[in-house]
Design an enzyme around this catalytic site. Sequence first.
Site, PDB file in Angstrom:
ATOM      1  N   LYS A  48     -16.653   4.295 -17.276  1.00 53.15           N
ATOM      2  CA  LYS A  48     -15.943   4.866 -16.472  1.00 53.15           C
ATOM      3  C   LYS A  48     -14.598   6.059 -17.125  1.00 53.15           C
ATOM      4  CE  LYS A  48     -12.552   1.235 -14.361  1.00 53.15           C
ATOM      5  NZ  LYS A  48     -12.406   0.073 -14.489  1.00 53.15           N
TER       6      LYS A  48
ATOM      7  N   HIS B 134       0.621  -6.240 -15.765  1.00 57.26           N
ATOM      8  CA  HIS B 134       0.099  -6.332 -17.432  1.00 57.26           C
ATOM      9  C   HIS B 134       1.138  -6.960 -17.691  1.00 57.26           C
ATOM     10  CE1 HIS B 134      -3.076  -2.896 -16.000  1.00 57.26           C
ATOM     11  NE2 HIS B 134      -3.524  -3.717 -15.999  1.00 57.26           N
TER      12      HIS B 134
ATOM     13  N   SER C  73      -3.136  -0.371 -11.243  1.00 59.00           N
ATOM     14  CA  SER C  73      -3.378   0.942 -11.979  1.00 59.00           C
ATOM     15  C   SER C  73      -3.533   1.734 -11.378  1.00 59.00           C
ATOM     16  CB  SER C  73      -4.389   1.062 -13.230  1.00 59.00           C
ATOM     17  OG  SER C  73      -3.567  -0.051 -13.867  1.00 59.00           O
TER      18      SER C  73
ATOM     19  N   ARG D 179      -4.245 -11.429  -8.677  1.00 63.06           N
ATOM     20  CA  ARG D 179      -3.082 -11.245  -7.645  1.00 63.06           C
ATOM     21  C   ARG D 179      -3.854 -11.748  -6.515  1.00 63.06           C
ATOM     22  NH1 ARG D 179      -4.769  -5.254  -9.513  1.00 63.06           N
ATOM     23  NH2 ARG D 179      -6.375  -6.555 -10.250  1.00 63.06           N
TER      24      ARG D 179
END
Length: 159
Positions: A41, A17, A127, A90
């Site tokens: 979430k 990030h 993460s 990614r």
Amino acid sequence: MRKAVFPGSFDPLTNGHLDIIERASELFDEVVVAVGINTNKRGLFTPAERLALVQTAVAGLPNVTVGQVEGLTVDYMEAIGAKYLVRGLRNGKDFEYERDIAEVNSVLAGVETVLLLAKPENQNVSSSMVKEIAKFGSDKLERFVPAVVVPALHAHYQD
Ligand code: ADP
């Protein structure tokens, strides 16, 4: 003035990030890192904790600020006058996902999405992976997250 928003969960902020934030800060006059509050979430870190960690990590970047978003990113962007949305890629899976959202955001609000490729060394950093290795007390967390995030992760998994 070219103003961009980089939205995400940042639960927690990773080196992947931070690299995107640094590169976006060179492309745009102003970058707002938008920490999302997702009511469905529950994260490891509270939104306030995630925001504080990002704030500390970007303190040296004069054209980067941090905000909190509840609701649609495009509504937030309109409210603060940002036309560009930055996301990181990614792999192919990220691409498929981001392309669909970019199309929707373009139709909804005429937002232009700018996709930046992850550096090779960050391609496998997420993460969730960081949380998984922190759970088992790794001493290699610096490889994956900014220095300020390391003690925050340890604190969560201490007891
Ligand atoms: P979200 O839940 O919105 O995907 P994340 O915090 O997981 O939020 O990711 C925010 C953005 O950062 C996304 O565009 C994601 O693709 C990108 N990103 C995540 N990890 C990396 C990484 N290692 N390198 C580059 N970009 C990344």
